[in-house]
Design a protein around this motif. Sequence first.
Motif, PDB file in Angstrom:
ATOM      1  N   ARG A 172       0.772  -1.342   0.055  1.00  0.00           N
ATOM      2  CA  ARG A 172       0.069   0.112  -0.016  1.00  0.00           C
ATOM      3  C   ARG A 172       0.882   1.305   0.090  1.00  0.00           C
ATOM      4  NH1 ARG A 172      -2.529  -2.969   4.771  1.00  0.00           N
ATOM      5  NH2 ARG A 172      -0.719  -3.915   4.030  1.00  0.00           N
ATOM      6  N   LEU A 183      15.085  -7.941   0.150  1.00  0.00           N
ATOM      7  CA  LEU A 183      14.942  -7.029   1.498  1.00  0.00           C
ATOM      8  C   LEU A 183      13.386  -6.861   1.840  1.00  0.00           C
ATOM      9  CD1 LEU A 183      15.834  -4.526   3.483  1.00  0.00           C
ATOM     10  CD2 LEU A 183      15.422  -3.087   1.553  1.00  0.00           C
ATOM     11  N   LEU A 184      12.624  -6.751   0.802  1.00  0.00           N
ATOM     12  CA  LEU A 184      11.180  -6.752   1.218  1.00  0.00           C
ATOM     13  C   LEU A 184      10.536  -7.779   1.860  1.00  0.00           C
ATOM     14  CD1 LEU A 184       9.777  -4.678  -1.946  1.00  0.00           C
ATOM     15  CD2 LEU A 184      10.094  -4.033   0.203  1.00  0.00           C
ATOM     16  N   GLN A 185      11.115  -8.856   1.511  1.00  0.00           N
ATOM     17  CA  GLN A 185      10.775 -10.397   1.877  1.00  0.00           C
ATOM     18  C   GLN A 185      11.229 -10.456   3.514  1.00  0.00           C
ATOM     19  OE1 GLN A 185      11.076 -13.214  -1.085  1.00  0.00           O
ATOM     20  NE2 GLN A 185       9.924 -14.659   0.288  1.00  0.00           N
ATOM     21  N   ALA A 186      12.298 -10.105   3.694  1.00  0.00           N
ATOM     22  CA  ALA A 186      12.845  -9.913   4.968  1.00  0.00           C
ATOM     23  C   ALA A 186      12.105  -8.867   5.884  1.00  0.00           C
ATOM     24  CB  ALA A 186      14.361  -9.591   4.873  1.00  0.00           C
ATOM     25  N   LEU A 187      11.681  -7.803   5.207  1.00  0.00           N
ATOM     26  CA  LEU A 187      10.831  -6.945   6.033  1.00  0.00           C
ATOM     27  C   LEU A 187       9.526  -7.423   6.381  1.00  0.00           C
ATOM     28  CD1 LEU A 187      12.087  -3.617   4.615  1.00  0.00           C
ATOM     29  CD2 LEU A 187      12.529  -4.413   6.602  1.00  0.00           C
ATOM     30  N   GLY A 188       9.256  -8.365   5.705  1.00  0.00           N
ATOM     31  CA  GLY A 188       7.789  -8.935   6.135  1.00  0.00           C
ATOM     32  C   GLY A 188       6.727  -8.965   4.852  1.00  0.00           C
ATOM     33  N   TYR A 189       7.278  -8.621   3.660  1.00  0.00           N
ATOM     34  CA  TYR A 189       6.388  -8.493   2.424  1.00  0.00           C
ATOM     35  C   TYR A 189       6.190 -10.181   2.143  1.00  0.00           C
ATOM     36  CZ  TYR A 189       6.418  -3.693   1.950  1.00  0.00           C
ATOM     37  OH  TYR A 189       6.210  -2.305   2.398  1.00  0.00           O
ATOM     38  N   THR A 190       5.362 -10.529   1.749  1.00  0.00           N
ATOM     39  CA  THR A 190       5.191 -11.892   1.135  1.00  0.00           C
ATOM     40  C   THR A 190       5.478 -12.201  -0.105  1.00  0.00           C
ATOM     41  OG1 THR A 190       2.774 -11.717   0.608  1.00  0.00           O
ATOM     42  CG2 THR A 190       3.098 -12.276   2.775  1.00  0.00           C
ATOM     43  N   ARG A 191       5.715 -13.236  -0.361  1.00  0.00           N
ATOM     44  CA  ARG A 191       6.215 -13.787  -1.703  1.00  0.00           C
ATOM     45  C   ARG A 191       4.912 -13.257  -2.697  1.00  0.00           C
ATOM     46  NH1 ARG A 191       8.866 -19.380  -2.843  1.00  0.00           N
ATOM     47  NH2 ARG A 191       9.094 -18.957  -0.790  1.00  0.00           N
ATOM     48  N   ARG A 192       3.785 -13.425  -2.136  1.00  0.00           N
ATOM     49  CA  ARG A 192       2.552 -13.072  -3.039  1.00  0.00           C
ATOM     50  C   ARG A 192       2.502 -11.557  -3.395  1.00  0.00           C
ATOM     51  NH1 ARG A 192      -2.841 -15.461  -1.451  1.00  0.00           N
ATOM     52  NH2 ARG A 192      -3.731 -13.459  -2.230  1.00  0.00           N
ATOM     53  N   ARG A 215       2.937  -7.620  -7.368  1.00  0.00           N
ATOM     54  CA  ARG A 215       3.470  -6.229  -7.917  1.00  0.00           C
ATOM     55  C   ARG A 215       4.455  -6.436  -9.064  1.00  0.00           C
ATOM     56  NH1 ARG A 215       8.259  -3.976  -5.528  1.00  0.00           N
ATOM     57  NH2 ARG A 215       8.769  -1.863  -6.466  1.00  0.00           N
ATOM     58  N   LEU A 235       4.809   1.402  -2.438  1.00  0.00           N
ATOM     59  CA  LEU A 235       5.270   0.633  -3.406  1.00  0.00           C
ATOM     60  C   LEU A 235       3.675   0.232  -4.098  1.00  0.00           C
ATOM     61  CD1 LEU A 235       7.814  -1.622  -2.194  1.00  0.00           C
ATOM     62  CD2 LEU A 235       8.025   0.446  -3.517  1.00  0.00           C
ATOM     63  N   GLU A 278      16.388  -5.688  -3.735  1.00  0.00           N
ATOM     64  CA  GLU A 278      15.001  -5.173  -3.398  1.00  0.00           C
ATOM     65  C   GLU A 278      14.086  -6.251  -2.800  1.00  0.00           C
ATOM     66  OE1 GLU A 278      13.372  -2.967  -6.644  1.00  0.00           O
ATOM     67  OE2 GLU A 278      11.192  -3.279  -5.855  1.00  0.00           O
ATOM     68  N   PRO A 337      15.158 -15.082   1.311  1.00  0.00           N
ATOM     69  CA  PRO A 337      15.573 -13.514   1.419  1.00  0.00           C
ATOM     70  C   PRO A 337      16.848 -13.517   2.415  1.00  0.00           C
ATOM     71  CG  PRO A 337      13.539 -14.312   2.815  1.00  0.00           C
ATOM     72  CD  PRO A 337      13.797 -15.331   1.729  1.00  0.00           C
TER      73      PRO A 337
END
Lengths: 233, 380
Positions: free
Chosen positions: B2, B283-292, B297, B5, B280, B371
């Motif tokens: 949201r 990092l995003l996955q490590a920060l808690g964004y899911t693979r989905r 995106r 990104l 990128e 990640p």
Amino acid sequence: MIELRQASLVYKDQGKDLYACRHINLTVRPGEFLGILGPSGSGKSSLLYLMSGLKSPTSGEVLYKGQNIAGLAEPERARLRLVDFGIVFQYPYLIGYLSALENVLVGSPGVGTRERAQELLLDLGIGHKSHRLPHELSGGERQRVCVARALLGGRSVIFADEPTASLDHTNGLAVVDLLVRHRGEGALVIVTHDPSMLTQANRVIHISDGEVVNEETSPQIAPTGLHRETIGP
Amino acid sequence: MRRILTFSTYLVRNGGKSLPLIGVIVLAVLLIVGIVALMNSIPYSIRTIYKHSKNYTGLVPRSNASVDFAMRKEIRDGAPVPIEPILVIRGSQAQVKSIVGGWPFVVLAMRQDDMRRYAKRLNITKIEGRYPKVGEAEALISEPVARNLKLKIGDPLLKPDNADAYSMFPVKIVGIAQTDYWTMMMPYEYHEKYHFPPYDSALVFAKNPADQDKLDRWIHEKFRGANVRVFAYFLLEEETNGMFRILYQILNVVIFTLVAVITLMMAMLINIYQSQRIQEFGLLQALGYTRRDLIRRVLGESIAVVLVGWILGVAAAQGMLQLVKSRLMDPNAFALDVWDRSALLYTIPVPVMIFLAAVGAIWSRFRTFDPVSVVERRLA
Ligand SMILES: Nc1ncnc2c1ncn2[C@@H]1O[C@H](COP(=O)(O)OP(=O)(O)OP(=O)(O)O)[C@@H](O)[C@H]1O
Ligand SMILES: [Mg+2]
């Protein structure tokens, strides 16, 4: 808050089992500053990945608020890192095409507000550079953006894996200091091989070859305490 | 994803990468539309130039001298739909130009009343000049013919020194009919006197133009094997389609190859761009964004690139066709369909294949993606 029970992380090394973490029992208490100290290759990062849910234990359990993290589905585990945990990695990774402020916000979408992020950057001394892209920031400034990213949203645990490794000693100490001062109610877990970074810690555990070998507790959070003499520089 | 990104964030801020991708798609679409529309313009020209034959069934004698009275009576008596009085005419050879050379065209030699009936049938209401006079060396042509042959009133349509459009005397143009139909007319009596061979042909009109095709088919069946050659629009269609079948098969192979080359190139580019973004994603996955979240995106980005590229490509192609039509084709009355649907259909594989290539690249990347290996700097 976080509890490891006989947690092990095993890598396969040419068919042989390599224990990065071996039967670790450890509790992170709410609000405490826990230092994890050990030489290179001792399993510090591995331990941090277990605690933060980035890796699942090969055996044993990792509980967060009584819940087995490994039992959660990927999206729920990811959500823990998005909402409950803040992580500062050893390298100050930022997204190259986002400004410093956006990089802070990206860590807690929908939770952290722009105002709070700007406030944090201001507190961290780079408020006037929040519009800059990462390549326009120094290494120390980038690391501070990472710290702000981990802090935004009021996390209950903040992990930092050698947050000072890419910085000189003074800047390293400054980053740790920032984490300590801005973590709010959150617990702080810092992994390092440099004891001088942990002078403010409530507790320091030493690990070696994937095992906890020693634990020290300090009753006070003071830069000139017992710690300075025992494990300080 | 949201706020910070959205699927357009990366694309907009990395114009150096997204614009070339879009550019390749635009050029590919432009190329394909160009090739297909040009190719289509040839059969389209045939249909345009000979469109007048939609209005009648033509009968031309083969070995007996004329489409005789008995034959005409047979048609009048047996026709499955009501018909108009049959026109008895003669014909003389002329030529029109197309982008692939000269094509034969018949000057219809008709009596005064018949000329007007024929013109009415073609909905000709406005004529610059006048109709040819009885027995005179005069001709009436339509506007596209005038443009095509660069003729104006007073110029000869047929002349003694023109092998492709011959007459003993110069047959001067006295009228230009304002219509889309291609047509040429001259007086029956002049033809009768000076042209060879002296045989009558016939034009048969269904009373209701909607019945013409039915009449065409009936006459074609009726005189199969008889001493008369039947001309009808459906026969023209059949012949044209048959003629171009192999050409279109070759076109399919060419377009397929083109799409394959472009897709392969784009797949390579997409793969390179994605490996540059490993950090990128990790990092995003490590920060808690899911693979989905990430896949959604990246897929959104791919769809955006492919759609924007295709739409811009179609718009550019449209502009190019308009330009070609107005600058090159129209002055010669060459037919080109600017809104050529089949040319657009031929371009659809471009965005679809590139999108599939992107999906493939994304799938293979995220299938085995840890990640931790990124934040530990073991990758990237
Ligand atoms: N993906 C892997 N595959 C195999 N072995 C690994 C992997 N990751 C780590 N190890 C091994 O596990 C052990 C612990 O690694 P870890 O990264 O946790 O050490 P560390 O204490 O963080 O070291 P450093 O201070 O150098 O970062 C090391 O012996 C390492 O070689
Ligand atoms: Mg490490």
